[in-house]
Design a protein around this motif. Structure first.
Motif, mmCIF file in Angstrom:
data_model
loop_
_atom_site.group_PDB
_atom_site.id
_atom_site.type_symbol
_atom_site.label_atom_id
_atom_site.label_comp_id
_atom_site.label_asym_id
_atom_site.label_seq_id
_atom_site.Cartn_x
_atom_site.Cartn_y
_atom_site.Cartn_z
ATOM 1 N N LYS A 63 -15.950 44.055 113.836
ATOM 2 C CA LYS A 63 -17.069 44.776 114.443
ATOM 3 C C LYS A 63 -17.586 44.024 115.670
ATOM 4 O O LYS A 63 -17.744 42.817 115.622
ATOM 5 C CB LYS A 63 -18.194 44.926 113.418
ATOM 6 C CG LYS A 63 -19.098 46.090 113.728
ATOM 7 C CD LYS A 63 -20.163 46.253 112.667
ATOM 8 C CE LYS A 63 -21.157 47.278 113.167
ATOM 9 N NZ LYS A 63 -22.407 47.226 112.444
ATOM 10 N N GLY A 64 -17.778 44.752 116.749
ATOM 11 C CA GLY A 64 -18.293 44.118 117.960
ATOM 12 C C GLY A 64 -17.203 43.613 118.888
ATOM 13 O O GLY A 64 -17.454 43.390 120.056
ATOM 14 N N MET A 65 -15.983 43.412 118.352
ATOM 15 C CA MET A 65 -14.903 42.867 119.194
ATOM 16 C C MET A 65 -14.235 43.966 120.004
ATOM 17 O O MET A 65 -14.235 45.098 119.628
ATOM 18 C CB MET A 65 -13.862 42.164 118.339
ATOM 19 C CG MET A 65 -14.389 40.885 117.772
ATOM 20 S SD MET A 65 -13.167 40.043 116.780
ATOM 21 C CE MET A 65 -12.310 39.087 118.027
ATOM 22 N N TYR A 118 -16.432 29.709 111.585
ATOM 23 C CA TYR A 118 -17.311 30.430 112.500
ATOM 24 C C TYR A 118 -16.604 30.921 113.761
ATOM 25 O O TYR A 118 -17.076 31.836 114.407
ATOM 26 C CB TYR A 118 -18.499 29.555 112.901
ATOM 27 C CG TYR A 118 -19.484 29.335 111.787
ATOM 28 C CD1 TYR A 118 -20.448 30.296 111.506
ATOM 29 C CD2 TYR A 118 -19.439 28.196 111.010
ATOM 30 C CE1 TYR A 118 -21.348 30.111 110.478
ATOM 31 C CE2 TYR A 118 -20.337 28.004 109.981
ATOM 32 C CZ TYR A 118 -21.297 28.959 109.713
ATOM 33 O OH TYR A 118 -22.188 28.787 108.698
ATOM 34 N N CYS A 119 -15.493 30.272 114.127
ATOM 35 C CA CYS A 119 -14.863 30.621 115.398
ATOM 36 C C CYS A 119 -13.400 31.053 115.247
ATOM 37 O O CYS A 119 -13.062 32.197 115.535
ATOM 38 C CB CYS A 119 -14.977 29.438 116.352
ATOM 39 S SG CYS A 119 -14.266 29.732 117.957
ATOM 40 N N GLN A 151 -16.163 24.147 109.818
ATOM 41 C CA GLN A 151 -17.084 25.056 110.512
ATOM 42 C C GLN A 151 -16.384 25.739 111.688
ATOM 43 O O GLN A 151 -16.564 26.929 111.920
ATOM 44 C CB GLN A 151 -18.302 24.291 111.015
ATOM 45 C CG GLN A 151 -19.302 23.970 109.921
ATOM 46 C CD GLN A 151 -20.445 23.129 110.445
ATOM 47 O OE1 GLN A 151 -20.268 22.298 111.335
ATOM 48 N NE2 GLN A 151 -21.630 23.338 109.901
ATOM 49 N N ARG A 207 -12.556 34.146 112.951
ATOM 50 C CA ARG A 207 -13.089 35.401 113.491
ATOM 51 C C ARG A 207 -12.361 35.816 114.768
ATOM 52 O O ARG A 207 -12.057 36.978 114.975
ATOM 53 C CB ARG A 207 -14.595 35.272 113.754
ATOM 54 C CG ARG A 207 -15.425 35.007 112.528
ATOM 55 C CD ARG A 207 -15.153 36.012 111.414
ATOM 56 N NE ARG A 207 -15.423 37.374 111.789
ATOM 57 C CZ ARG A 207 -16.583 37.991 111.590
ATOM 58 N NH1 ARG A 207 -17.570 37.364 110.996
ATOM 59 N NH2 ARG A 207 -16.740 39.246 111.972
ATOM 60 N N ASP A 208 -12.083 34.831 115.609
ATOM 61 C CA ASP A 208 -11.395 35.114 116.863
ATOM 62 C C ASP A 208 -9.971 35.624 116.607
ATOM 63 O O ASP A 208 -9.447 36.427 117.376
ATOM 64 C CB ASP A 208 -11.359 33.836 117.721
ATOM 65 C CG ASP A 208 -11.109 34.142 119.183
ATOM 66 O OD1 ASP A 208 -11.958 34.809 119.788
ATOM 67 O OD2 ASP A 208 -10.058 33.743 119.705
ATOM 68 N N GLN A 254 -12.925 28.685 125.469
ATOM 69 C CA GLN A 254 -14.353 28.538 125.732
ATOM 70 C C GLN A 254 -15.169 28.726 124.457
ATOM 71 O O GLN A 254 -16.174 28.059 124.246
ATOM 72 C CB GLN A 254 -14.788 29.527 126.804
ATOM 73 C CG GLN A 254 -14.404 29.029 128.176
ATOM 74 C CD GLN A 254 -14.365 30.118 129.211
ATOM 75 O OE1 GLN A 254 -13.970 31.243 128.939
ATOM 76 N NE2 GLN A 254 -14.775 29.795 130.414
ATOM 77 N N ARG A 255 -14.709 29.644 123.600
ATOM 78 C CA ARG A 255 -15.402 29.839 122.324
ATOM 79 C C ARG A 255 -15.270 28.590 121.467
ATOM 80 O O ARG A 255 -16.197 28.201 120.759
ATOM 81 C CB ARG A 255 -14.819 31.051 121.593
ATOM 82 C CG ARG A 255 -15.212 32.335 122.274
ATOM 83 C CD ARG A 255 -14.690 33.556 121.551
ATOM 84 N NE ARG A 255 -14.940 34.719 122.386
ATOM 85 C CZ ARG A 255 -14.228 35.818 122.371
ATOM 86 N NH1 ARG A 255 -13.212 35.934 121.542
ATOM 87 N NH2 ARG A 255 -14.533 36.819 123.164
ATOM 88 N N LEU A 256 -14.105 27.953 121.553
ATOM 89 C CA LEU A 256 -13.893 26.728 120.789
ATOM 90 C C LEU A 256 -14.744 25.592 121.351
ATOM 91 O O LEU A 256 -15.277 24.763 120.610
ATOM 92 C CB LEU A 256 -12.404 26.359 120.842
ATOM 93 C CG LEU A 256 -11.891 25.495 119.705
ATOM 94 C CD1 LEU A 256 -12.162 26.149 118.363
ATOM 95 C CD2 LEU A 256 -10.407 25.251 119.859
#
Lengths: 261, 265
Positions: free
Chosen positions: A259-261, A179-180, A175, A183-184, A161-163
């Motif tokens: 951070k945040g994950m 960006y995805c 990109q 990080r994922d 879904q993030r992709l």
């Protein structure tokens, strides 16, 4: 004396931190105490098992003598480890974008990760001489597969879904990666890097024990050979401290990047 | 008036080893500028697939999509300029956990290279509109589900698209939050004049929001009706007490229900 509320807060924070480490400190003190008492009471000879107090003395008095060995070993390990991380990550990016290459290379990767590369050292000594090169090569070969396999898992298992969000914005491949995907995959990447750091310590020191000259591994073999057990133990403790330092440095970086994950 | 989006004979087949599954069969739809149109239907009727095709996430097997006079089919990819005119909002908030709330909202600006101060200000304005300015620097895991969904909604429109596609955006929320967000959406729609395609399986939501509703059936996914929704007064929650509201809901329920019954028999 009256304390300000800020000071009280600091005190409370310190108390909390102490309470957190207290159980492990108590356990360590107990175990070392038990060791010391057993050695003393049963009069175990020093060449068999060194007393913690003797090891403590050796740690301090032998430091300046051990320092050159420490530096040479740790620099080999750091260079090998960093090279392994770079190669492992770069290869993971390549493999996840070229499926044919992944099919060709993956079985080899798994094999590499399973073979104890220390066994390579005597052979490499013949090829590359007795300097740092064979040791660094051994560390790189042992560790990069671990980084690579875990990074591949992270890149391949990106949350669909993030992709899809990236696709809905028509992000370019670069990109999408920046960006995805990258990080994922960060938690998986760090799993690989942490395992590789442990492997690098083990491989680095044990490769010095299996051939060549210089380094802590060699020093430990030498000391054990002359029954200087307390000094040998102190060298092992230095290795442990260096290993922990590397691991914690990586953990700190991981905390920042996830951070945040 | 010319439609802003036209779907002609749109079809989608999934070919597996054993069989060919027709997910969508000969779908024809028109959307006019500034319209808010809902698509309702049972799950599996392909309503989400339709907006994913308009957004060029999924390629159709046959048929054409025309947006603002530009045709794209299964051969031609959509242009970068075109994608800037489209906004897509997901069923789940789909926020990136490693970005702060504001970074999540401005992500499309970065990807679409619209990173100027005017767009940045618009992002802040949107955050202010959904009353989440105070949370701009929080991380998604620190805020509630309703807040996350609101952020997902404004992220889909931060680049000021002409067309907004919403895939059951409020489906996972409780009734109260959903009603509130429905009203906020109506406000946004009136203020921006966007064309909105709204997917839902909730007929009350469809009647409250839309000027027109497409009803779909499944196996294969197809359009069965195109119903105009007209009220005299403004769209507020008071509409729920309007007898016309209940009549529309009944009509839609019966149509969807009838289709499902037909399939059982």
């Amino acid at each position: 004396m009256k304390r300000t509320s800020a000071e009280m807060k600091m005190l409370a924070k310190t108390a909390d931190a102490l309470a957190l480490v207290l159980p492990s400190v108590v356990l360590i003190v107990f175990l070392i105490g038990f060791w010391q008492v057993q050695c003393t009471v049963k009069q175990i000879p020093a060449w068999m098992l060194a007393k913690p107090s003797d090891i403590g003395v050796a740690l301090i008095s032998g430091f300046s003598e051990t320092l050159p060995y420490l530096i040479s070993t740790y620099s080999n390990i750091l260079v090998g480890f960093l090279l392994a991380v770079v190669i492992g990550l770069a290869l993971a990016i390549l493999l996840t974008n070229v499926p044919l290459l992944a099919m060709a290379v993956t079985p080899m990767m798994v094999t590499l990760a399973c073979v104890p590369m220390v066994t390579l050292v005597p052979l490499l000594l013949v090829l590359a001489g007795t300097g740092s090169t064979p040791k660094i090569v051994t560390i790189v070969v042992q560790c990069f597969a671990m980084v690579n396999m875990n990074a591949c898992v992270g890149f391949m298992n990106v949350n669909p879904q993030r992709l899809e969000l990236m696709q809905s914005m028509k992000a370019t491949r670069y990109q999408q990666f920046r960006y995805c995907i990258l990080r994922d995959a960060m938690p998986d990447i760090f799993t690989g890097i942490k395992l590789a750091s442990i492997l690098a310590m083990i491989t680095g020191v044990s490769s010095e024990m299996s051939g060549g000259s210089g380094g802590l591994g060699n020093r430990i073999s030498y000391l054990v050979g002359y029954s200087r057990t307390s000094e040998a133990f102190s060298c092992i403790l230095y290795v442990a401290v260096l290993g922990l330092a590397l691991y914690f440095a990586i953990s700190l970086l991981e905390k920042k990047l996830t951070k945040g994950m | 008036m010319q439609p802003i989006i036209t779907l002609e004979h749109l079809g989608k087949q999934y070919i597996t080893k054993r069989q060919t599954i027709t997910a969508l069969d000969d779908v024809n739809m028109r959307f006019y500028p500034g319209e808010l149109v809902s698509i309702v239907g049972p799950s599996g009727c392909g309503k989400s697939t339709i907006i994913r095709m308009i957004d060029d996430i999924i390629k159709p097997s046959s048929g054409t999509i025309t947006v603002n006079g530009t045709v794209y089919d299964n051969q031609k990819p959509i242009s970068r300029d075109m994608i800037r005119r489209l906004g897509f909002i997901f069923q789940i908030p789909n926020l990136y956990p490693w970005l702060t709330v504001r970074q999540n909202v401005t992500l499309p600006l970065e990807i679409m290279e619209l990173n100027d101060s005017a767009h940045g200000e618009y992002a802040d304005q949107l955050l202010n509109m959904i009353h989440l300015s105070d949370y701009a620097n929080s991380y998604p895991r620190e805020i509630s589900g309703g807040m996350s969904q609101r952020i997902g909604v404004i992220r889909g429109m931060v680049h000021q698209p002409d067309i907004l596609m919403m895939d059951e955006p409020f489906g996972a929320l409780d009734d109260e939050t959903r009603e509130q967000l429905n009203l906020e959406l109506l406000n946004i729609w009136r203020e921006t004049g966007m064309t909105i395609i709204f997917i839902t399986h909730n007929v009350e939501e469809a009647v409250l929001l839309s000027q027109r509703v497409y009803v779909m059936a499944s196996h294969p996914g197809r359009v069965t009706a195109d119903i105009k929704i007209e009220f005299d007064g403004p769209r507020t929650l008071d509409l729920i007490n309007d007898p016309k509201f209940a009549a529309y809901c009944n009509q839609l329920e019966t149509m969807i229900g009838k289709i499902e019954l037909d399939q059982i028999v």
